[in-house]
Design a protein around this motif. Structure first.
Motif, PDB file in Angstrom:
ATOM      1  N   ARG B 243       0.852  -1.185   0.000  1.00  0.00           N
ATOM      2  CA  ARG B 243       0.000   0.000   0.000  1.00  0.00           C
ATOM      3  C   ARG B 243       0.891   1.239   0.000  1.00  0.00           C
ATOM      4  NH1 ARG B 243      -4.300   0.074   4.716  1.00  0.00           N
ATOM      5  NH2 ARG B 243      -4.994  -1.791   3.603  1.00  0.00           N
ATOM      6  N   ASP B 244       0.596   2.194  -0.847  1.00  0.00           N
ATOM      7  CA  ASP B 244       1.376   3.442  -0.942  1.00  0.00           C
ATOM      8  C   ASP B 244       2.875   3.170  -1.060  1.00  0.00           C
ATOM      9  OD1 ASP B 244      -1.048   4.691  -0.531  1.00  0.00           O
ATOM     10  OD2 ASP B 244      -0.730   4.910   1.622  1.00  0.00           O
ATOM     11  N   GLY B 245       3.233   2.138  -1.792  1.00  0.00           N
ATOM     12  CA  GLY B 245       4.654   1.850  -1.950  1.00  0.00           C
ATOM     13  C   GLY B 245       5.301   1.264  -0.715  1.00  0.00           C
ATOM     14  N   MET B 246       4.478   0.786   0.219  1.00  0.00           N
ATOM     15  CA  MET B 246       5.044   0.190   1.431  1.00  0.00           C
ATOM     16  C   MET B 246       4.446  -1.190   1.650  1.00  0.00           C
ATOM     17  SD  MET B 246       5.335   3.121   4.277  1.00  0.00           S
ATOM     18  CE  MET B 246       3.636   2.848   4.685  1.00  0.00           C
ATOM     19  N   LEU B 247       5.149  -1.962   2.471  1.00  0.00           N
ATOM     20  CA  LEU B 247       4.635  -3.258   2.881  1.00  0.00           C
ATOM     21  C   LEU B 247       4.081  -3.109   4.293  1.00  0.00           C
ATOM     22  CD1 LEU B 247       7.611  -5.548   1.748  1.00  0.00           C
ATOM     23  CD2 LEU B 247       5.450  -5.146   0.541  1.00  0.00           C
ATOM     24  N   LEU B 248       2.753  -3.163   4.430  1.00  0.00           N
ATOM     25  CA  LEU B 248       2.144  -3.027   5.753  1.00  0.00           C
ATOM     26  C   LEU B 248       1.728  -4.400   6.266  1.00  0.00           C
ATOM     27  CD1 LEU B 248      -0.160   0.125   5.479  1.00  0.00           C
ATOM     28  CD2 LEU B 248       2.143  -0.049   6.444  1.00  0.00           C
ATOM     29  N   ALA B 249       2.047  -4.650   7.527  1.00  0.00           N
ATOM     30  CA  ALA B 249       1.668  -5.923   8.129  1.00  0.00           C
ATOM     31  C   ALA B 249       0.155  -5.945   8.346  1.00  0.00           C
ATOM     32  CB  ALA B 249       2.386  -6.093   9.460  1.00  0.00           C
ATOM     33  N   THR B 250      -0.474  -7.050   7.996  1.00  0.00           N
ATOM     34  CA  THR B 250      -1.908  -7.138   8.227  1.00  0.00           C
ATOM     35  C   THR B 250      -2.167  -7.318   9.720  1.00  0.00           C
ATOM     36  OG1 THR B 250      -1.870  -9.508   7.836  1.00  0.00           O
ATOM     37  CG2 THR B 250      -2.426  -8.115   5.964  1.00  0.00           C
ATOM     38  N   SER B 251      -3.277  -6.711  10.175  1.00  0.00           N
ATOM     39  CA  SER B 251      -3.634  -6.775  11.594  1.00  0.00           C
ATOM     40  C   SER B 251      -5.096  -6.369  11.697  1.00  0.00           C
ATOM     41  CB  SER B 251      -2.762  -5.809  12.400  1.00  0.00           C
ATOM     42  OG  SER B 251      -3.054  -4.478  11.997  1.00  0.00           O
ATOM     43  N   ASP B 252      -5.573  -6.189  12.921  1.00  0.00           N
ATOM     44  CA  ASP B 252      -6.948  -5.727  13.100  1.00  0.00           C
ATOM     45  C   ASP B 252      -7.154  -4.362  12.458  1.00  0.00           C
ATOM     46  OD1 ASP B 252      -7.438  -7.998  14.457  1.00  0.00           O
ATOM     47  OD2 ASP B 252      -7.462  -7.091  16.465  1.00  0.00           O
ATOM     48  N   TRP B 253      -6.057  -3.577  12.333  1.00  0.00           N
ATOM     49  CA  TRP B 253      -6.191  -2.206  11.821  1.00  0.00           C
ATOM     50  C   TRP B 253      -5.716  -2.075  10.394  1.00  0.00           C
ATOM     51  CZ3 TRP B 253      -2.548  -3.383  15.706  1.00  0.00           C
ATOM     52  CH2 TRP B 253      -3.132  -3.555  16.968  1.00  0.00           C
ATOM     53  N   ARG B 268      11.505  -7.579   7.703  1.00  0.00           N
ATOM     54  CA  ARG B 268      11.782  -7.062   9.049  1.00  0.00           C
ATOM     55  C   ARG B 268      11.408  -5.591   9.066  1.00  0.00           C
ATOM     56  NH1 ARG B 268      16.374  -4.044   9.787  1.00  0.00           N
ATOM     57  NH2 ARG B 268      17.753  -3.922   7.987  1.00  0.00           N
ATOM     58  N   PHE B 269      11.406  -5.007  10.268  1.00  0.00           N
ATOM     59  CA  PHE B 269      11.073  -3.599  10.400  1.00  0.00           C
ATOM     60  C   PHE B 269      12.340  -2.808  10.701  1.00  0.00           C
ATOM     61  CE2 PHE B 269       7.113  -5.740  10.918  1.00  0.00           C
ATOM     62  CZ  PHE B 269       6.192  -4.902  10.316  1.00  0.00           C
ATOM     63  N   ARG B 270      12.473  -1.670  10.027  1.00  0.00           N
ATOM     64  CA  ARG B 270      13.616  -0.786  10.312  1.00  0.00           C
ATOM     65  C   ARG B 270      13.253   0.231  11.380  1.00  0.00           C
ATOM     66  NH1 ARG B 270      16.454   1.414   4.770  1.00  0.00           N
ATOM     67  NH2 ARG B 270      17.972   2.461   6.098  1.00  0.00           N
ATOM     68  N   THR B 271      11.970   0.552  11.481  1.00  0.00           N
ATOM     69  CA  THR B 271      11.511   1.440  12.552  1.00  0.00           C
ATOM     70  C   THR B 271      10.266   0.804  13.156  1.00  0.00           C
ATOM     71  OG1 THR B 271       9.997   2.700  11.174  1.00  0.00           O
ATOM     72  CG2 THR B 271      12.251   3.491  11.278  1.00  0.00           C
ATOM     73  N   VAL B 272       9.953   1.219  14.375  1.00  0.00           N
ATOM     74  CA  VAL B 272       8.750   0.724  15.029  1.00  0.00           C
ATOM     75  C   VAL B 272       7.908   1.922  15.418  1.00  0.00           C
ATOM     76  CG1 VAL B 272       7.884  -0.305  17.145  1.00  0.00           C
ATOM     77  CG2 VAL B 272       9.689  -1.439  15.857  1.00  0.00           C
ATOM     78  N   GLY B 273       6.711   1.964  14.889  1.00  0.00           N
ATOM     79  CA  GLY B 273       5.798   3.049  15.231  1.00  0.00           C
ATOM     80  C   GLY B 273       4.390   2.519  15.166  1.00  0.00           C
ATOM     81  N   ASP B 274       3.447   3.429  14.945  1.00  0.00           N
ATOM     82  CA  ASP B 274       2.057   3.033  14.812  1.00  0.00           C
ATOM     83  C   ASP B 274       1.946   2.005  13.672  1.00  0.00           C
ATOM     84  OD1 ASP B 274      -0.909   4.143  15.457  1.00  0.00           O
ATOM     85  OD2 ASP B 274      -0.728   3.517  13.367  1.00  0.00           O
ATOM     86  N   ALA B 275       1.280   0.884  13.965  1.00  0.00           N
ATOM     87  CA  ALA B 275       1.274  -0.240  13.024  1.00  0.00           C
ATOM     88  C   ALA B 275       0.600   0.106  11.700  1.00  0.00           C
ATOM     89  CB  ALA B 275       0.590  -1.448  13.667  1.00  0.00           C
ATOM     90  N   THR B 276      -0.202   1.158  11.685  1.00  0.00           N
ATOM     91  CA  THR B 276      -0.907   1.474  10.438  1.00  0.00           C
ATOM     92  C   THR B 276      -0.050   2.287   9.474  1.00  0.00           C
ATOM     93  OG1 THR B 276      -1.801   3.511  11.370  1.00  0.00           O
ATOM     94  CG2 THR B 276      -3.133   1.516  11.601  1.00  0.00           C
TER      95      THR B 276
END
Lengths: 471, 326
Positions: B243-253, B268-276
């Motif tokens: 989505r929007d040129g990114m790989l978003l992990a699927t979740s409840d949100w 893997r994640f390079r940063t950790v922030g809001d999952a959305t």
């Protein structure tokens, strides 16, 4: 390891090692793409200084671009931001001019810090603003630098603001300069324009007591002699700006260690079993267990029983390490005190004569009250007198009753608590302070203990290096 | 402190280790760049603790704030931290990160405050962006409310100047006015390392001990100090949508929209922030050493690869910071 080399639009990142732009191949300069794992050859902190519009930000942008420090997504963002403002290609000044107002006006308002690594060393870069009204921000950037890259537009010559920056940098102890004689493309790469600037800069450095500077003919816009050597100035045989930066000595700013070890007490740590340790940053010399020390301004003497960190005891600690000291005797020691060797300890003084860089709108004058922050001590001070003001054009001190915004001058201060200060050239930590407005808490001045080495009165040029104490 | 340029992959020195002087010869060793960064960060933490009345350390569970906790240990042990630890919780968390947060704070025996964006929504302080909307920007309100509630006068955070062009402009001690705003055109001069923490009631500071650290420095420090991190920083297989040129992990949100396919990829994640709004990167790097090699060779910036919130406009970060965002 990911193997695909991804563009900024592709989520399959980070890119791999087979990027064709990464050095290693023939014809590539001695640089490394991405964040690079630099050999630990010494961190160099440098500040780009000089007058507005002479090309500081473009030079830093060029340096970062040509050393492959910019990421693909950043280059793409720069290129679209440039397009929006009608610039063809990439406006490299946008690399550091990241604020909305800076890009609108095409100027630098505040220092931008950037980081670069080559296989030879790591760099912390402070791109300073050139406008007179932002001199305080330039001083911020230069105060922690080892070296100044002085950018001069060869078509305009050495301006007063460049002289002011060089003067402030040297006062702050930055005596090592690399001069980028910029916009050589606009001067048709003529040697006479270059020679004129090189002569003026050499004369300025001599009068300020800075080291004879290397002057490099460059075009930051086209990239000549910044990272890539240029064949447009066959009369110039010297190094590029990057080569000079890689060869420059590092760590001079932390090194002011003339008078021996200094440990301003920052924090008192209580041991669980009873007893106290004193935490702080080693700010000069070498601190070892067994050293005979005095705690100032109280004057109590004792011996260093141990020097340690969270990771264990040390045989010795050097600047700029943060350590904890255990003393052999139970003295009254608190934050703001200075632990120094008995031999060569500074004499605490209530009255201090100092060189002042004044930043506030309202002038500095006798009778005013401020808070001084000197090492880890904050105390009230009163201005006893303003003695003189430095004329930046002629580099002379003349009598003056007050200092106005961005003036440099000499004032005498009286502190409510005796200050254990060294002269600034001997120690940049114990020789420096800031003044804080008591109502707004704004930082209104940078202070350097001691006089600038210019003769009071009129007309006499500096005969000794700036920053040295005169009787 | 005893790690040298030749042994950057060695672990931290234990008690009794040889000091930084090469002892036998009596020659002093120049502190490495990691030593210098660590020493400066410890200095900043102690200055903030000493100068400010009520500081707080912001902990997101990410790698930078995990480094901050280690630096706080270095600054204040054997005593307790002179400040609590606070997490601004968007409610859109990776469960691995929450588990890591709770475990780490418990190990340290420190106090944790959780400032909840959900509570800000429930109390009507901010509008709910909906089940799939990003709560990233809402954090500013929750953070400022928590600062007011606890009367904090300094927030110590793990932001670095190499992350963004607005952060590149920011002081180590960065002043915020009574509305929590950053004024980038009128920052306090910050000479030498004379950080002064004085503010008037209602104003506060943000303190950034990691200002001069780069992403690579953080990873090298994680390796040297053997700092534990949430598992999502290391390569694993996970269901994602593009989505929007990114790989978003699927979740409840983050649920697949029309036309979006769920893929199971090694990421893997390079940063950790809001999952959305935090994207994953494709990677097989499963150890810190592999991540260091990958980071050194990367051609895409940390936030450029992973943060949708920075893509809104040219000056997204500056605009958010002006409002009080971390």
């Amino acid at each position: 390891m990911a193997t695909a080399v991804a563009g900024p639009d592709d989520p399959d990142v980070p890119g791999g090692p087979d990027d064709p732009d990464v050095p290693g191949g023939p014809g590539q300069p001695d640089v490394r793409g991405g964040q690079g794992v630099a050999a630990d050859a010494g961190l160099l902190r440098f500040a780009a200084v000089g007058s507005v519009d002479d090309g500081k930000s473009t030079l830093i942008g060029r340096l970062l671009h040509d050393t492959k420090q910019l990421f693909d997504d950043q280059i793409q963002a720069l290129s679209s931001a440039s397009r929006r403002r009608g610039v063809d290609g990439v406006d490299l000044s946008f690399v550091t001019d990241g604020l909305r107002a800076e890009r609108e006006q095409g100027i630098t308002i505040d220092v931008a810090y950037r980081y670069a690594a080559t296989p030879r060393r790591k760099f912390v870069i402070a791109d300073c603003p050139g406008h007179v009204q932002y001199t305080r921000n330039m001083a911020t950037g230069a105060s922690t630098a080892d070296l100044a890259v002085v950018v001069v537009d060869v078509t305009g010559g050495l301006r007063e603001q460049t002289r002011r920056h060089c003067c402030i940098a040297t006062l702050l102890g930055v005596r090592s300069w690399i001069v980028a004689a910029n916009k050589m493309d606009l001067a048709g790469w003529g040697q006479s324009a270059f020679d004129a600037v090189a002569g003026d800069v050499a004369e300025l450095a001599r009068r300020l007591g800075a080291s004879p500077p290397l002057v490099v003919p460059v075009s930051a816009l086209d990239g000549d002699n910044v990272v890539e050597p240029s064949d447009r100035a066959p009369w110039y045989q010297g190094p590029t700006v990057l080569q000079a930066l890689q060869d420059a000595p590092s760590g001079t700013w932390a090194a002011g260690t003339g008078n021996g070890a200094r440990l301003p007490v920052q924090w008192v740590l209580r041991r669980p079993g009873g007893g106290r340790d004193y935490a702080g940053m080693v700010s000069g010399g070498v601190l070892r267990p067994g050293d005979e020390v005095v705690v100032l301004p109280g004057g109590g003497r004792t011996v260093v029983a141990a020097v340690s960190t969270f990771d264990g005891p040390l045989d010795a600690a050097v600047p700029p390490m943060s350590v904890t000291v255990t003393l052999a005797d139970d003295l009254d020691v608190s934050r703001g005190d200075l632990i120094a060797p008995v031999a060569g300890a500074p004499e605490p003084r209530e009255e201090v004569e100092a060189t002042i860089c004044w930043f506030a709108e309202a002038p500095l004058a006798a009778g005013q009250r401020y808070q001084v922050k000197h090492t880890t001590r904050v105390a009230p001070v009163r201005v006893v007198s303003v003695r003189s003001r430095l004329d930046v054009g002629s580099m002379t001190l003349t009598e003056a009753p007050e200092l106005r915004t961005n003036d440099i001058g000499v004032a005498r201060l009286h502190s409510a608590v005796p200050l254990a200060a060294d002269a600034y050239p001997a120690n940049r930590v114990t020789g420096s302070f800031v003044l804080i407005d008591e109502a707004t808490h704004a930082t209104v001045a940078a202070g350097l203990v001691g006089l600038p080495p210019v003769t009071a009165g009129t007309g006499s040029p500096a005969a000794a290096p700036v920053g040295e104490l005169r009787p | 402190m005893t790690v040298t340029a030749d042994s950057q992959h060695a672990g931290p020195a234990g008690p009794g280790a040889v000091g930084p002087d090469g002892s036998a010869s009596g020659r002093l060793r120049r502190p490495s760049h990691l030593d210098q960064l660590e020493a400066h960060a410890v200095f900043v933490m102690r200055e903030v603790a000493a100068e400010c009345e009520r500081p707080v350390l912001l902990f997101s569970g990410g790698k930078d704030s995990a480094v901050l906790l280690r630096l706080a240990e270095k600054a204040f042990r054997p005593a307790r931290f002179p400040f609590p630890v606070m997490h601004v919780d968007t409610g859109h968390n990776f469960p691995e990160v929450l588990a890591f947060r709770d475990r780490r704070v418990a190990e340290l025996g420190e106090d944790l405050i959780v400032a909840s964006v959900q509570e800000s929504i429930d109390r009507g302080r901010v509008a709910d962006p909906g089940p799939d909307g990003s709560r990233n920007r809402l954090q500013s309100v929750t953070l400022l409310d928590a600062i007011a509630e606890h009367r904090f006068d300094a927030c110590i955070g793990g932001a670095r100047r190499d992350e963004d062009k607005a952060r590149a402009k920011e002081r180590v001690l960065s002043f915020r006015d009574g509305f929590g705003q950053w004024d980038p055109r009128n920052q306090r001069p910050e000479l030498w390392q004379l950080y002064h923490g004085r503010v008037r009631p209602g104003e506060h500071l943000r303190a950034f001990p990691l200002s001069d650290w780069t992403e690579l420095d953080v990873w090298q420090y994680v390796e040297r100090e053997r700092i534990e991190l949430p598992s999502i920083y290391f390569a694993h297989r996970r269901e994602v949508v593009r989505r929007d040129g990114m790989l978003l992990a699927t979740s409840d949100w983050v649920r697949p929209g029309p036309g979006e396919a769920v893929e199971k990829l090694e990421v893997r994640f390079r940063t950790v922030g809001d999952a959305t709004c935090t994207g994953a990167v494709r990677s097989a790097a499963s150890t810190v050493a592999e991540i260091i090699a990958e980071t050194a060779a990367s051609r895409v910036s940390e936030r450029g690869a992973t943060r949708a919130d920075d893509r809104v406009s040219e000056t997204s970060m500056e605009d958010r910071k002006r409002e009080g965002y971390f």
